[in-house]
Design an enzyme around this catalytic site. Sequence first.
Site, PDB file in Angstrom:
ATOM      1  CG  MET A 148      -4.928 -46.006 -49.889  1.00  0.00           C
ATOM      2  SD  MET A 148      -4.016 -44.944 -49.008  1.00  0.00           S
ATOM      3  CE  MET A 148      -4.281 -43.484 -50.136  1.00  0.00           C
ATOM      4  CG  ASP A 151       2.509 -43.443 -50.291  1.00  0.00           C
ATOM      5  OD1 ASP A 151       3.123 -42.566 -49.650  1.00  0.00           O
ATOM      6  OD2 ASP A 151       1.380 -43.625 -50.812  1.00  0.00           O
ATOM      7  CG  MET A 186      -7.148 -42.243 -47.996  1.00  0.00           C
ATOM      8  SD  MET A 186      -6.669 -42.037 -46.541  1.00  0.00           S
ATOM      9  CE  MET A 186      -4.775 -41.749 -46.915  1.00  0.00           C
ATOM     10  CG  MET A 231       1.125 -49.008 -49.040  1.00  0.00           C
ATOM     11  SD  MET A 231       1.246 -47.182 -49.657  1.00  0.00           S
ATOM     12  CE  MET A 231       1.063 -46.214 -48.130  1.00  0.00           C
ATOM     13  CG  HIS A 281      -2.131 -44.378 -52.999  1.00  0.00           C
ATOM     14  ND1 HIS A 281      -1.567 -44.413 -51.967  1.00  0.00           N
ATOM     15  CD2 HIS A 281      -2.567 -45.862 -52.907  1.00  0.00           C
ATOM     16  CE1 HIS A 281      -1.405 -45.314 -51.223  1.00  0.00           C
ATOM     17  NE2 HIS A 281      -2.054 -46.390 -51.681  1.00  0.00           N
ATOM     18  CG  ASP A 307      -2.287 -40.184 -50.351  1.00  0.00           C
ATOM     19  OD1 ASP A 307      -1.936 -41.404 -50.999  1.00  0.00           O
ATOM     20  OD2 ASP A 307      -1.343 -39.610 -49.999  1.00  0.00           O
ATOM     21  CB  SER A 318       1.555 -37.378 -50.505  1.00  0.00           C
ATOM     22  OG  SER A 318       0.343 -37.385 -50.032  1.00  0.00           O
ATOM     23  CG  HIS A 328       0.851 -39.821 -53.875  1.00  0.00           C
ATOM     24  ND1 HIS A 328       1.342 -41.211 -54.649  1.00  0.00           N
ATOM     25  CD2 HIS A 328       0.408 -40.300 -52.780  1.00  0.00           C
ATOM     26  CE1 HIS A 328       0.833 -42.113 -53.869  1.00  0.00           C
ATOM     27  NE2 HIS A 328       0.152 -41.570 -52.875  1.00  0.00           N
TER      28      HIS A 328
HETATM   29  C1  DX5 Z   1      -0.699 -42.778 -46.664  1.00  0.00           C
HETATM   30  C2  DX5 Z   1      -0.828 -42.204 -47.909  1.00  0.00           C
HETATM   31  C3  DX5 Z   1       0.663 -41.416 -48.270  1.00  0.00           C
HETATM   32  C4  DX5 Z   1       0.975 -40.270 -47.271  1.00  0.00           C
HETATM   33  C5  DX5 Z   1       2.289 -40.114 -47.254  1.00  0.00           C
HETATM   34  O1  DX5 Z   1      -1.777 -43.454 -46.343  1.00  0.00           O
HETATM   35  O2  DX5 Z   1      -0.704 -43.149 -48.891  1.00  0.00           O
HETATM   36  O3  DX5 Z   1       0.748 -41.134 -49.480  1.00  0.00           O
HETATM   37  O4  DX5 Z   1       0.174 -39.181 -47.524  1.00  0.00           O
HETATM   38  O5  DX5 Z   1       2.730 -39.005 -46.290  1.00  0.00           O
HETATM   39  P1  DX5 Z   1       4.126 -38.858 -45.252  1.00  0.00           P
HETATM   40  O6  DX5 Z   1       5.211 -38.735 -46.369  1.00  0.00           O
HETATM   41  O7  DX5 Z   1       3.889 -37.828 -44.319  1.00  0.00           O
HETATM   42  O8  DX5 Z   1       4.210 -40.374 -44.571  1.00  0.00           O
HETATM   43 ZN    ZN Z   2      -0.241 -42.470 -50.987  1.00  0.00          ZN
END
Ligand code: DX5
Ligand code: ZN
Length: 240
Positions: free
Chosen positions: A69, A199, A38, A166, A67, A36, A9, A34
């Site tokens: 969000m 995740d 947001m 998650m 991903h 993220d 990630s 990955h």
């Molecule tokens: C959380 C993200 C994850 C996160 C994982 O909202 O979707 O992908 O970055 O990070 P770690 O491995 O540090 O929990």
């Molecule tokens: Zn993620």
Amino acid sequence: MKNIAVSASLLSADFGRIAEALKLCEASGVERIHVDVMDGHFVPNITIGPAVTAAVRKNTRLAVEAHLMIENPWDYIEDFIKAGADVIGLQVECYGVRRPACRAYGQYPKEIDVLDTAAFRRDMARIKAGGREVCAVINPGTPVAVLDSVLSGAGEAPAVGSVLVMSVNPGFSGQKFIPEALDKIRYVRARFPGDIGIDGGINAQTAPQAVAAGANVLITGSYFFSSADPRAAAALIKNR
Ligand code: DX5
Ligand code: ZN
């Protein structure tokens, strides 16, 4: 036994040196990147969008998973297809009536009890039409049974391509693993032959538990990127 894949990630990478982070992933035996995404509405944090995802795509040979969000993910599906994401992860909490405690702006985590299967399938079809894999992502507080209707095909409607459970409430890297996620993995694995990812809070201790429960895609942010030896960290997660 399915092949285990590590997905790094980028949220835990140095955003000023993303190209270097991608090279590090490639040199460390990581299989996927990955991303993220947001929006400060679905989760209380803002990260990156389609433009950076496209730059990531251009700078690595690894598979890229976006991903999402974000609220109203349907408004951005074509953007992420164009950006070149191989897998597009849709949070099921965007498809259904939210629980009362998380309806308003600023109330987290977002959770549902019933999936609007028709709406979810409409967006699945758009992603598949764009040649990408659809991943159904589920938050810790959303009951795993909401996935029932998309884990297998129904008539013309295909099953989802993959599932991502998650194991933290989304928004930030570096949070603590929620062990109840393992029950969800077991539930999905009993019904679904495809890729199941996990995740949040994955490290050398939690990864073997997730794999034993049936996960085969291990997302790692802080554990991998903060390691003094990322190659060894990736290998440890894969238990090799
Ligand atoms: C959380 C993200 C994850 C996160 C994982 O909202 O979707 O992908 O970055 O990070 P770690 O491995 O540090 O929990
Ligand atoms: Zn993620």
